[in-house]
Each structure stands twice: as structure tokens, then as C-alpha cells.
Design a protein around this motif. Structure first.
Motif, short mmCIF file in Angstrom:
data_model
loop_
_atom_site.label_atom_id
_atom_site.label_comp_id
_atom_site.label_asym_id
_atom_site.label_seq_id
_atom_site.Cartn_x
_atom_site.Cartn_y
_atom_site.Cartn_z
N VAL A 8 0.85 -1.18 0.00
CA VAL A 8 0.00 0.00 0.00
C VAL A 8 0.89 1.24 0.00
N ASP A 10 0.98 4.89 1.30
CA ASP A 10 0.29 5.70 2.31
C ASP A 10 0.39 7.20 2.06
N ASP A 12 0.75 10.37 -0.58
CA ASP A 12 0.68 10.88 -1.96
C ASP A 12 1.94 11.64 -2.35
N PHE A 45 -8.59 -2.93 2.21
CA PHE A 45 -8.58 -1.56 1.70
C PHE A 45 -9.67 -1.37 0.65
N LEU A 48 -9.79 2.18 -1.32
CA LEU A 48 -8.69 2.39 -2.26
C LEU A 48 -8.83 1.50 -3.49
N LEU A 51 -11.61 2.86 -5.72
CA LEU A 51 -11.19 4.08 -6.41
C LEU A 51 -10.31 3.75 -7.61
N GLU A 52 -9.44 2.77 -7.44
CA GLU A 52 -8.55 2.38 -8.54
C GLU A 52 -9.34 1.79 -9.71
N LYS A 59 -2.76 4.95 -8.42
CA LYS A 59 -2.71 3.59 -7.87
C LYS A 59 -2.10 3.64 -6.47
N ARG A 60 -2.80 3.11 -5.48
CA ARG A 60 -2.33 3.15 -4.09
C ARG A 60 -2.18 1.77 -3.48
N THR A 61 -2.63 0.72 -4.17
CA THR A 61 -2.50 -0.65 -3.67
C THR A 61 -1.96 -1.52 -4.78
#
Length: 78
Positions: A8, A10, A12, A45, A48, A51-52, A59-61
Motif C-alpha cells: 500500500v 500511504d 501521496d 482496503f 482504495l 477508487l482504482e 494507484k495506491r495498492t
């Protein structure tokens, strides 16, 4: 056979900094099958991951192979 782990992002402000997801005991969560890893990622998550899917942000995960060269390493040892 490769194993998979969850990561992940965390912060930005640090897009290249990822952290491994660990269980309550502090050990790395590792999966034998990629679909199982993706299911767990969605459980842990959900916002997240959704959202992806809708491209509502960066991309956060991610699910990554723990050791992509495991089979090659085993061949070298043989």
C-alpha cells in the motif's frame, strides 16, 4: 511456485514509497495464489481498491510477487 504479498502507498507526496501489509502479529501477509491476495487486498482496503477500479486517483495498492526469481534460483542450486 511464486508467492504474493500486498503493498500500500500511504503518502501521496512519496509515490515511490510502498509499505508491505502485515498481519496483527507483524508478519508479512503472503499468499500462494494471486486471486486470494487480491481478495484480501479488497477486504483490507475496500475504498482504495474501488477508487482504482474507477480511475478516481493514482494507484495506491498492489499485489506483487515476493520472489520473482524463485524458480530460477532453485534451478541454479540443482
Amino acid at each position: 511456485m511464486p508467492t504474493y504479498k500486498l503493498q500500500v502507498q500511504d503518502d501521496d507526496a512519496q509515490p515511490l514509497q510502498w509499505r508491505d501489509v502485515k498481519n496483527d502479529d507483524g508478519r508479512l501477509l503472503v499468499f500462494d495464489k494471486e486471486p486470494a491476495a487480491r481478495d484480501k487486498l479488497a477486504q483490507l482496503f475496500p475504498v482504495l481498491v474501488k477508487l482504482e477500479k474507477f480511475a478516481a486517483g493514482p494507484k495506491r495498492t498492489r499485489v506483487v510477487v515476493v520472489n520473482a526469481y524463485l524458480d530460477v534460483d532453485k534451478e541454479k542450486e540443482s
